[in-house]
Design a protein around this motif. Structure first.
Motif, PDB file in Angstrom:
ATOM      1  N   LEU A   1       0.832  -1.205   0.000  1.00 39.59           N
ATOM      2  CA  LEU A   1       0.000   0.000   0.000  1.00 39.59           C
ATOM      3  C   LEU A   1       0.865   1.253   0.000  1.00 39.59           C
ATOM      4  O   LEU A   1       0.676   2.157  -0.832  1.00 39.59           O
ATOM      5  CB  LEU A   1      -0.928   0.001   1.218  1.00 39.59           C
ATOM      6  N   LEU A   2       1.824   1.329   0.913  1.00 37.87           N
ATOM      7  CA  LEU A   2       2.698   2.501   0.977  1.00 37.87           C
ATOM      8  C   LEU A   2       3.551   2.615  -0.286  1.00 37.87           C
ATOM      9  O   LEU A   2       3.752   3.711  -0.820  1.00 37.87           O
ATOM     10  CB  LEU A   2       3.587   2.420   2.212  1.00 37.87           C
ATOM     11  N   GLY A   3       4.054   1.472  -0.761  1.00 39.03           N
ATOM     12  CA  GLY A   3       4.843   1.502  -1.987  1.00 39.03           C
ATOM     13  C   GLY A   3       4.029   1.957  -3.174  1.00 39.03           C
ATOM     14  O   GLY A   3       4.509   2.729  -4.019  1.00 39.03           O
ATOM     15  N   GLY A   4       2.774   1.503  -3.274  1.00 40.52           N
ATOM     16  CA  GLY A   4       1.911   1.920  -4.374  1.00 40.52           C
ATOM     17  C   GLY A   4       1.559   3.394  -4.312  1.00 40.52           C
ATOM     18  O   GLY A   4       1.511   4.075  -5.348  1.00 40.52           O
TER      19      GLY A   4
ATOM     20  N   GLY B   1      12.535  -2.723  -4.316  1.00 44.66           N
ATOM     21  CA  GLY B   1      12.783  -2.723  -2.878  1.00 44.66           C
ATOM     22  C   GLY B   1      11.524  -3.038  -2.086  1.00 44.66           C
ATOM     23  O   GLY B   1      11.566  -3.765  -1.086  1.00 44.66           O
ATOM     24  N   THR B   2      10.386  -2.500  -2.536  1.00 45.44           N
ATOM     25  CA  THR B   2       9.116  -2.778  -1.867  1.00 45.44           C
ATOM     26  C   THR B   2       8.766  -4.258  -1.945  1.00 45.44           C
ATOM     27  O   THR B   2       8.315  -4.863  -0.968  1.00 45.44           O
ATOM     28  CB  THR B   2       7.981  -1.949  -2.507  1.00 45.44           C
ATOM     29  N   THR B   3       8.999  -4.861  -3.108  1.00 41.81           N
ATOM     30  CA  THR B   3       8.689  -6.280  -3.282  1.00 41.81           C
ATOM     31  C   THR B   3       9.602  -7.147  -2.426  1.00 41.81           C
ATOM     32  O   THR B   3       9.154  -8.169  -1.872  1.00 41.81           O
ATOM     33  CB  THR B   3       8.820  -6.677  -4.759  1.00 41.81           C
TER      34      THR B   3
ATOM     35  N   ALA C   1       5.919 -12.495  -7.265  1.00 40.98           N
ATOM     36  CA  ALA C   1       5.919 -11.059  -7.540  1.00 40.98           C
ATOM     37  C   ALA C   1       7.333 -10.508  -7.679  1.00 40.98           C
ATOM     38  O   ALA C   1       7.603  -9.656  -8.530  1.00 40.98           O
ATOM     39  CB  ALA C   1       5.171 -10.317  -6.430  1.00 40.98           C
ATOM     40  N   LEU C   2       8.251 -10.992  -6.847  1.00 43.38           N
ATOM     41  CA  LEU C   2       9.624 -10.495  -6.895  1.00 43.38           C
ATOM     42  C   LEU C   2      10.252 -10.749  -8.259  1.00 43.38           C
ATOM     43  O   LEU C   2      10.825  -9.847  -8.880  1.00 43.38           O
ATOM     44  CB  LEU C   2      10.457 -11.153  -5.792  1.00 43.38           C
ATOM     45  N   PHE C   3      10.116 -11.970  -8.760  1.00 46.06           N
ATOM     46  CA  PHE C   3      10.758 -12.294 -10.042  1.00 46.06           C
ATOM     47  C   PHE C   3      10.008 -11.696 -11.230  1.00 46.06           C
ATOM     48  O   PHE C   3      10.628 -11.311 -12.230  1.00 46.06           O
ATOM     49  CB  PHE C   3      10.903 -13.806 -10.177  1.00 46.06           C
ATOM     50  N   ALA C   4       8.683 -11.596 -11.128  1.00 44.10           N
ATOM     51  CA  ALA C   4       7.928 -10.922 -12.190  1.00 44.10           C
ATOM     52  C   ALA C   4       8.298  -9.444 -12.239  1.00 44.10           C
ATOM     53  O   ALA C   4       8.438  -8.854 -13.324  1.00 44.10           O
ATOM     54  CB  ALA C   4       6.426 -11.089 -11.959  1.00 44.10           C
TER      55      ALA C   4
ATOM     56  N   HIS D   1       4.183   0.243 -11.942  1.00 43.39           N
ATOM     57  CA  HIS D   1       4.641  -0.311 -10.666  1.00 43.39           C
ATOM     58  C   HIS D   1       3.623  -0.059  -9.552  1.00 43.39           C
ATOM     59  O   HIS D   1       3.455  -0.904  -8.666  1.00 43.39           O
ATOM     60  CB  HIS D   1       6.002   0.276 -10.297  1.00 43.39           C
ATOM     61  N   GLY D   2       2.959   1.078  -9.596  1.00 41.41           N
ATOM     62  CA  GLY D   2       1.919   1.332  -8.604  1.00 41.41           C
ATOM     63  C   GLY D   2       0.785   0.334  -8.710  1.00 41.41           C
ATOM     64  O   GLY D   2       0.314  -0.213  -7.701  1.00 41.41           O
ATOM     65  N   LEU D   3       0.324   0.082  -9.932  1.00 38.88           N
ATOM     66  CA  LEU D   3      -0.742  -0.908 -10.142  1.00 38.88           C
ATOM     67  C   LEU D   3      -0.287  -2.298  -9.709  1.00 38.88           C
ATOM     68  O   LEU D   3      -1.060  -3.062  -9.111  1.00 38.88           O
ATOM     69  CB  LEU D   3      -1.151  -0.924 -11.618  1.00 38.88           C
ATOM     70  N   PHE D   4       0.959  -2.630 -10.008  1.00 39.38           N
ATOM     71  CA  PHE D   4       1.513  -3.928  -9.631  1.00 39.38           C
ATOM     72  C   PHE D   4       1.452  -4.105  -8.113  1.00 39.38           C
ATOM     73  O   PHE D   4       1.022  -5.162  -7.612  1.00 39.38           O
ATOM     74  CB  PHE D   4       2.962  -4.003 -10.122  1.00 39.38           C
TER      75      PHE D   4
END
Length: 505
Positions: A13-16, A36-38, A90-93, A109-112
């Motif tokens: 949430l914060l990363g998005g 970094g967020t992932t 998610a990390l590798f994608a 990246h926000g949507l991800f």
């Protein structure tokens, strides 16, 4: 209450939110923040996995409102498994996307990250209405991700995806309203208690609502006849999005496991095993349909998309039978198939980047560069997906076959799964031989370079099928314990007596 439970929701949430305000920042900065967020998300989910391994349920009540009145998150072995599986994927994608797939949309990246937030809410919520909210959060983000890259090739299947899911959301809301009108609660633990007290018209109304919920979850899981939207939608998505979408159908499967074992399980009286007599034959037909689709696939991405449908049928068949051994086997296979399918989507993109105008179509073309690396990755992924030894797909299917007791169900499951696996091998053999070996004269001008992050992300996801084999013993022990915990309905109900902060024990 343990505040670690909100980390898988709070971190994306914060990363998005930060990504939303950084739309015009340099792309290198946005990529660094997203990756970094992932990574932080993966670390938090591993912590939760370690916590959940003691077999207890942990509750987080927002605002300190005790259940069933407030919003609650519940951590158990199943939720922790789904969180870690999603975070690794998610990390590798995400790593693959920074090779160029994230360009063209400042909010990619926000949507991800928002989709990850929705997925994690779905896995941890203890409330049916908040499960609906989680579905909406992840679906809204997925609409934007599916259309990422633009073009009419994505518009039509994207429209089908949006319309069907909007219909599913409407049915979900109606069914939740029907259940709430009778029981006065949507907390899953409280519902499991209250359904035992129903009779007459109230019982029939909740039964109807439960069957409607099953239809919604079947749509999310892409169960036949609600699966025909998936192949085109997934095949047209960009590679990292398609890889992340490998977990989307598993949300529907998770919801069936959570809701129908807890609320409509063996101990639910007149509502026991609601809809399960329909689920088993539909699962086998879905598996068969997926195999037929894979045999006729015209591109690698379409082939892998049909593999998603094959895996849905393979997973739901043992789940529908309801045995502890079958659920454990399904969870083992779920881990394998999710990562393998995601890796194959990335392999298909590598193929497309090296074959010029032929892209990932299953047609002859000039010999591609990096053929050795890509063909080895495809071979490993295909072997794991088809269920051949010695990779993880074989052990998953073997566990599923061994979980069924003698009877008509055993005959049907063994026949469909073994014959389906045979024809799946044929589908992958056909695709691999045409794409990698039946080359024509000529050369491809300036194929796209394979960056280190593309190789690392694809190789890691495909290589996880080997990792699962190496740690098959501990993983199987965990899935066995998870299945036993799911079958222990009484233990889940104890969260209703969990003391809130400041209360005496």
């Amino acid at each position: 209450m343990n505040h670690w439970l909100i980390a898988p929701i709070l971190i994306p949430l914060l990363g998005g939110v930060l990504q939303a305000f950084m739309g015009y920042a340099p792309i290198s900065l946005r990529r660094t923040l997203a990756l970094g967020t992932t990574v932080l998300l993966l670390v938090s989910t591993i912590v939760l996995l370690v916590m959940a391994d003691d077999g207890s349920y942990r509750l987080y009540a927002f605002g300190n409102w005790e259940p069933p009145f407030g919003i609650v998150l519940v951590l158990d072995r199943l939720a922790a498994l789904m969180l870690v599986m999603t975070a690794v994927l998610a990390l590798f994608a995400h790593l693959f996307s920074i090779g160029g797939a994230d360009e063209g949309n400042r909010q990619f990246h926000g949507l991800f990250l928002f989709q990850l937030m929705g997925l994690n809410i779905a896995f941890m919520t203890g409330d049916l209405f908040n499960l609906f909210v989680a579905f909406e959060v992840l679906l809204i983000a997925s609409y934007g991700l599916l259309m990422h890259g633009g073009g009419t090739a994505r518009t039509v299947p994207g429209l089908h995806y949006v319309v069907l899911n909007l219909v599913g959301s409407a049915v979900f809301l109606i069914s939740v309203g029907m259940i709430y009108s009778v029981t006065g609660t949507l907390n899953m633990a409280d519902l499991a208690v209250r359904v035992l007290l129903l009779s007459g018209e109230e019982l029939e109304l909740v039964k109807a609502g439960g069957m409607m919920l099953l239809v919604v979850f079947a749509l999310k899981a892409a169960l036949l006849p609600l699966c025909f939207w998936l192949p085109k939608a997934y095949a047209r998505a960009t590679a990292p999005v398609a890889a992340l979408f490998a977990v989307m159908t598993k949300v529907g499967i998770y919801a069936i496991l959570r809701v129908y074992l807890l609320i409509f399980g063996d101990d639910a009286g007149a509502l026991a095993n609601l809809g399960m007599d329909w689920l088993f034959p539909l699962a086998l037909i879905t598996l068969t349909m997926g195999v037929v689709g894979s045999l006729g696939a015209q591109s690698l991405k379409t082939l892998v998309a049909w593999q998603v449908i094959i895996s849905v049928g393979t997973l739901l068949a043992p789940i529908a039978l309801g045995s502890e051994e079958g659920i454990s086997a399904a969870l083992f296979y779920l881990l394998s198939t999710t990562w393998t399918v995601a890796g194959l989507f990335l392999v298909a993109e590598l193929v497309a980047s090296q074959r010029g105008s032929a892209l990932d179509k299953i047609v002859t073309a000039p010999r591609m560069r990096n053929r050795t690396l890509i063909s080895v990755l495809f071979l490993i992924g295909a072997v794991a997906a088809a269920g051949l030894p010695p990779l993880s797909g074989f052990f998953g299917k073997l566990l599923i076959l061994n979980s069924v007791t003698s009877g008509p169900e055993m005959a049907w499951l063994w026949s469909v799964l073994i014959i389906g696996s045979f024809f799946t091998i044929i589908a992958y053999s056909r695709a691999g031989s045409i794409v990698f070996w039946r080359t024509v004269d000529g050369h491809i001008e300036e194929p796209k370079p394979l960056g280190g992050n593309l190789r690392a992300a694809t190789g890691a996801l495909i290589g996880l099928s080997l990792v699962i084999v190496a740690f098959a013993g501990p993983i199987n022990e965990y899935t066995d314990a998870t299945a036993a915990q799911l079958q222990n309905r009484a233990a889940y109900l104890e969260i209703l007596q969990t003391p809130m902060v400041g209360e005496e024990n």
